[in-house]
Design a protein around this motif. Structure first.
Motif, PDB file in Angstrom:
ATOM      1  N   VAL A  42       0.842  -1.197   0.000  1.00 35.08           N
ATOM      2  CA  VAL A  42       0.000   0.000   0.000  1.00 35.08           C
ATOM      3  C   VAL A  42       0.879   1.249   0.000  1.00 35.08           C
ATOM      4  CG1 VAL A  42      -1.645   1.359   1.366  1.00 35.08           C
ATOM      5  CG2 VAL A  42      -2.011  -1.090   1.062  1.00 35.08           C
ATOM      6  N   ALA A  43       1.894   1.274   0.848  1.00 36.17           N
ATOM      7  CA  ALA A  43       2.785   2.437   0.914  1.00 36.17           C
ATOM      8  C   ALA A  43       3.513   2.640  -0.414  1.00 36.17           C
ATOM      9  CB  ALA A  43       3.789   2.260   2.048  1.00 36.17           C
ATOM     10  N   ASP A  44       3.983   1.543  -1.021  1.00 37.42           N
ATOM     11  CA  ASP A  44       4.673   1.646  -2.309  1.00 37.42           C
ATOM     12  C   ASP A  44       3.741   2.177  -3.394  1.00 37.42           C
ATOM     13  OD1 ASP A  44       6.954   0.638  -1.126  1.00 37.42           O
ATOM     14  OD2 ASP A  44       6.726  -1.385  -1.955  1.00 37.42           O
ATOM     15  N   ALA A  45       2.513   1.676  -3.410  1.00 37.61           N
ATOM     16  CA  ALA A  45       1.549   2.112  -4.429  1.00 37.61           C
ATOM     17  C   ALA A  45       1.195   3.586  -4.240  1.00 37.61           C
ATOM     18  CB  ALA A  45       0.290   1.249  -4.369  1.00 37.61           C
ATOM     19  N   GLN A  46       1.041   4.013  -2.996  1.00 38.11           N
ATOM     20  CA  GLN A  46       0.736   5.421  -2.732  1.00 38.11           C
ATOM     21  C   GLN A  46       1.903   6.317  -3.158  1.00 38.11           C
ATOM     22  OE1 GLN A  46      -0.225   4.944   1.431  1.00 38.11           O
ATOM     23  NE2 GLN A  46      -2.414   5.223   1.034  1.00 38.11           N
TER      24      GLN A  46
END
Length: 67
Positions: A42-46
């Protein structure tokens, strides 16, 4: 989704776009509390989305102006 499964990327996209059903969203949020791997996804995608948004802004006509 149980603990040994990770969030499918299609569901992750819907989650980030906020176009997900309430029950699936709740399931993902519960899973994220316990799964470091998926929290990192999730952090990478954001971060990727923020980078793409910044690139789109920079690629407009304003990049040619001196200020």
């Amino acid at each position: 989704m149980n603990e040994d499964q990770h969030i499918p990327y299609e569901a992750l996209g819907r989650f980030l776009d906020n176009t997900i059903e309430a029950d699936e969203k709740a399931s993902i949020e519960r899973h994220l509390k316990d799964c470091l791997y998926c929290r990192q996804d999730v952090a990478d995608a954001q971060a990727w989305r923020a980078e793409q948004k910044a690139k789109q802004k920079a690629s407009g006509w304003r990049r040619f102006l001196p200020w």
